[in-house]
Every structure is written in C-alpha cells, then in structure tokens.
Design an enzyme around this catalytic site. Structure first.
Site, short mmCIF file in Angstrom:
data_model
loop_
_atom_site.label_atom_id
_atom_site.label_comp_id
_atom_site.label_asym_id
_atom_site.label_seq_id
_atom_site.Cartn_x
_atom_site.Cartn_y
_atom_site.Cartn_z
N HIS A 1 -17.65 2.63 34.62
CA HIS A 1 -17.31 3.92 34.02
C HIS A 1 -16.53 4.84 34.98
CE1 HIS A 1 -19.93 2.34 31.12
NE2 HIS A 1 -21.06 2.87 31.52
N GLU B 1 -26.57 13.03 34.56
CA GLU B 1 -27.38 12.82 33.36
C GLU B 1 -28.73 13.51 33.53
OE1 GLU B 1 -26.89 8.78 31.45
OE2 GLU B 1 -26.73 8.30 33.57
C1 BG6 Z 1 -24.49 3.01 30.52
C2 BG6 Z 1 -25.50 2.96 31.64
O1 BG6 Z 1 -23.49 2.04 30.69
O2 BG6 Z 1 -23.90 4.30 30.50
C3 BG6 Z 1 -26.55 4.02 31.45
O3 BG6 Z 1 -26.10 1.67 31.67
C4 BG6 Z 1 -25.91 5.39 31.33
O4 BG6 Z 1 -27.49 4.02 32.52
C5 BG6 Z 1 -24.82 5.35 30.26
O5 BG6 Z 1 -26.92 6.30 30.96
C6 BG6 Z 1 -24.03 6.65 30.28
O6 BG6 Z 1 -23.20 6.69 29.15
P1 BG6 Z 1 -22.84 8.07 28.47
O7 BG6 Z 1 -21.89 7.70 27.39
O8 BG6 Z 1 -24.11 8.67 27.99
O9 BG6 Z 1 -22.22 8.90 29.57
#
Ligand code: BG6
Length: 499
Positions: free
Chosen positions: A250, A226
């Site tokens: 995730h 990210e």
């Molecule tokens: C969330 C986390 O569950 O997922 C965040 O708490 C993270 O820290 C986010 O940024 C990432 O999700 P995505 O959909 O942007 O990859």
C-alpha cells in the site's frame, strides 16, 4: 481504470476461492452487488463460491443475503440494498464444495464453466496465502488456464510473499502455468478513488509538473494511521507485522503514484513500467543504514477517548512476548534525477489516535527576508496534502496576511473535498478492480516486477531487524513512539500532525 462511457463487462464465470472467508462477504459480494446495480455485469456472469464446507447454491446465496441485509441495517440503510437488484444478482450465485488440494474440485469447476454459454473464467484467490501456488498449479494441470475458447484470469490477493525470495518464488510458480497477461495481483489501495486521482491530478494539471521535483519539494511524508488494533487477526498479524502488511504494497503504491515519471499513455504497461522504475530506484540501504533509518513500535495498553484498550501482547492469538511491530516509520531515498536529495518518510501504525491516510508534500521554505520583523518562527512551510481517507480531498497550506494594520501572517488552506464536488455512491473500493479484471484492464494491478521491486526495497529492513534494533513501545491511542519524531528531528524536520 476505464474511459467513459463504460458498459457491462463481458460474460464469464467468476470463481471465488475461499468463499466462506471474510473478504468475500465483507467486500467482494457488496462490490459485485454495486456493479450489478449499476448495470455493469453481463446477464451471463455467474458467481461460484468455492470452499471446503458443504453447502448448496441456494444456501450460499442465502448466507450472503443475510450478511448483506445485516450490513445494510448496521449502516442504517446507507448501503441501500435494493430487493430487485439483489434478487437479480442472487440468481447468478452458485457454490462448489471442494477441497483446494483435490483434483476432483477442478473437474467440478470445469463442468461449471461448460454450463455457462461463455467460456470465460476468472479465478479469484481470496484464500489464505498458503493456497495460492497450490490452487494455481492445479488450475494449470486441469487445463483451466488455457485460453483456447475464452479468457482465463487469476486474481491473487495480498500478501504476495513475505519477503523478496518468497515473492520471487510465487511469481515463478504463477508464470509457469500462465502468462503475465492472465495475472491480476490486487492491492486494494489502487481501487480507491483518491489513489487513482493522484495520477489524474498530477498528469492532467500542467501546473503540478512545474514544481514536482527536488528544486521545490523539500521532502514527502506518507502516513497510514489506523485506530483499529489487530482485531481477530492476531495469528496472521503476529507473523507479519506492520512493515510487511503495509509498506511494500500500500505505502509503496502511494509513493509510486507521487514519484513516478509521466507514463507515455494511461495503459497497463506504460503505467506499470514507470511504477516499477521508481520503486526500483529506492536506495537499498546497508544493514547499518536500514537500522538508522527505521523505527519499529508496538502498542501497549492505552486509551482512545474514554475507551480503555489492551496492549498488543494481550490481544487474542498474539505471543505474550511478541516483538512484532504494529508501527513502523522509515526514511527512504529515491535515486533518480527528479528526487535525488528528497527524503520520503513513511509511517503506518495500528491503534493510533485517529484514522488518517495522507500524503503530505512539503515544499522548500521561502527565504523570509521580507518578513524579518514578523513572527517568522510561526510560519509553516507550504504543504500539499492529499487525503486518501477518511476526508477525501486535497489541501494546500499557504500563508496569508491576517487582516489589520500589522504585518502578521496566518496559515490558511486552499481545499478540495470530494464530498463538496461529487456525489459518491457507497463503494467498497473493489468495484473498479473487479470490473477492470473482467474487462481485461491490468493498469490497477501489480506486475511481477512492481511486487519484486517493493520487496527488494524493504528486504534490508527485514534483514537488519533480525540482527539488531528494538521495538519501541507506544500507548494505544497515541501517535507512535518518540523515536519516530527523532527520525525526522535528526534531519531538522517534523511530522505533519495526524488527522
Ligand atoms: C490491509 C492490511 O491490507 O489493509 C490491514 O492487511 C490494514 O492490516 C488494511 O488494516 C488497511 O486498509 P484501509 O483500506 O482500511 O486503509
């Protein structure tokens, strides 16, 4: 995950606990709008925000509308807020002022349900996690989870626990007042088209199964990079860290999609049983091995392009001496017949050079004997890359002969980009999840054993870090600490470049 054709979900009252929080306005409301625009909400669906601040039904609806308009303006109309669709949805929005710990709130909720011709209700916990068990116990005590007249479902957001013991305690608390069939534990990664596509691609294309095992696959890399820092979530993040925030949920969901055995059917129980099995097969490392197979990083001040960025410890509401990791790289092994000997390398970090969530499946190299006289060292192993975001698609990295008289090789790509094949409507990723909850399909939600197996696999890292190892610095805008490269170099492997 529904089979087409899909129709409007059954009527119900959808209570959004934590109605004034970010999740409701940024994701849930836009998702409900998109569902309504697509004709997937029943005319008797009512949406009731629940929170402690006083507001009327009309004020709450107006606040959401202002936010939706702002969002549409910021995206220069890409979110396509349509007057007619919005006003149809706005009529169904209400608000219940109430303290989550006060029994009177639950009596008021019961009255709201009685006003709807449908007795169905969904309680969506978009609150701080400290309220999860409090709210659920009160819903149970007020009889709101009894399914005598209609369905009663509870959606639980993440984080689901902060370690194995707390996740088990929360599961026990939920299961005391309702059955597993009523619980919808959300992982928003499962709402992403590209994540759902992993299952469909793997199991609907016979060709994949032929090489999807340890005979042909050398290792798998799962990356979630990210560019954002911790933004306004410093206090939450500092007590959480990258491992808890991203891995048992995730990244393990992505791992499960890649590594699970084919389910007997695409139903909630067969799919979730296979996931539980594969996550349960992750080898529990000893503390020494957990330290050896993990790298923690924390971003220091740095640059993204020309933009100067502060270090993590300078972020608002972060301890200036914090040891919390904003990056983690892990090596995990899956002890089953398909994957024995195939390492899975996982990494995720904030403030990296680019946004990139992808799975890179690295195949065993060709023997190269025929190419001894060529630039063999330039040959890359074959990768199948599944890009979750931002360039959704799948790419196969292969070798081809460079045109010309010499026998020279070049790395080429066979690719499928979503945007070239499908017209994608703007979506938040929550549409499918909300629709599935309303229609009672739990396939894309986590069962208690999925969650607990995930925590069981990360617990050795949490335990080991309490006693040893150090957080390694990396500059904001870089791709993590050097120690993460060493984690792979030790196995004579390299990370696939990010982005
Ligand atoms: C969330 C986390 O569950 O997922 C965040 O708490 C993270 O820290 C986010 O940024 C990432 O999700 P995505 O959909 O942007 O990859």
């Amino acid at each position: 995950m529904s089979h087409i054709p899909i129709e409007a979900a059954p009527p119900c009252t959808l209570f959004l606990f934590g109605a004034n929080g970010d999740l409701v306005k940024r994701l849930l409301m836009p998702a409900l709008y998109n569902l309504s625009r697509d004709g997937l909400l029943d005319k008797n669906l009512r949406i009731v925000g629940v929170d402690h601040n006083a507001a009327s039904d009309a004020e709450f609806a107006a606040r959401l509308e202002a936010f939706m308009r702002e969002r549409d303006k910021a995206s220069q109309g890409a979110n396509c807020l349509d007057e007619k669709h919005w006003s149809r949805l706005a009529k169904r929005i209400g608000y219940q002022t109430g303290d989550f710990l006060d029994d009177a709130t639950y009596q008021a909720i019961a009255r709201r349900i009685e006003k709807n011709p449908s007795a169905n209700a969904v309680f969506y916990l978009a609150t701080s996690p400290r309220f999860f068990s409090e709210v659920v116990q009160r819903l149970g005590a007020a009889g709101l989870l009894d399914e005598n007249a209609g369905f009663r479902r509870v959606v639980v957001e993440k984080p689901f626990g902060s370690d194995l013991a707390s996740a088990e305690a929360l599961n026990a608390c939920l299961l005391k007042v309702m059955s597993e069939k009523q619980i919808y534990r959300i992982d928003h990664y499962l709402g992403k088209e590209t994540v759902q596509n992993i299952l469909v691609s793997r199991f609907s294309n016979g060709i994949f199964e032929a090489f999807w095992n340890n005979h042909y696959i050398d290792h798998v890399q799962i990356t979630a990079a990210e560019t954002f820092g911790v933004e306004s979530r410093g206090a939450f993040y500092d007590s959480t860290g990258a491992l808890r925030d991203m891995v048992p949920n995730h990244l393990f969901q992505l791992l499960a999609m890649v590594a699970m055995e084919p389910p007997a059917a695409f139903g909630a129980d067969p799919v979730r049983s296979e996931k539980a099995k594969v996550i349960g097969a992750i080898r529990p490392w000893s503390k020494t091995m957990a330290l050896k197979n993990s790298v923690r990083g924390q971003y220091t001040a740095g640059k993204q392009g020309r933009k100067q960025l502060p270090g993590y410890r300078e972020e608002p509401r972060v301890d200036p001496d914090s040891q919390t990791e904003t990056y983690v790289a892990l090596k995990v092994m899956i002890d089953n017949w398909r994957w024995v000997g195939v390492p899975f390398y996982l990494r995720t970090g904030k403030r990296m050079s680019v946004r990139d969530t992808e799975i890179a499946i690295c195949f065993k190299p060709a023997p190269y004997a025929q190419f001894r006289d060529t630039e063999v060292e330039r040959l890359q192993p074959n990768y199948l890359r599944i890009q979750i975001q931002p360039n959704e698609g799948m790419w196969f990295d292969l070798q081809a002969k460079r045109p010309g008289p010499a026998l020279a090789m070049e790395n080429i790509e066979l690719g499928f980009a979503y945007k070239d094949f499908f017209k994608m409507q703007p979506s938040t990723g929550y549409e499918t999840l909300i629709y599935d909850c309303l229609t009672g399909d739990q396939t894309l939600f986590q069962r208690a054993d999925n969650i607990e197996n995930g925590w069981r696999a990360v617990q050795p890292f949490l335990d080991a870090w309490k006693e040893g190892g150090e957080v390694q610095p990396y500059a904001a805008g870089d791709d993590g600490p050097a120690a993460a490269d060493e984690l792979l170099a030790r196995d004579r492997r390299v990370w696939h470049p990010i982005g």
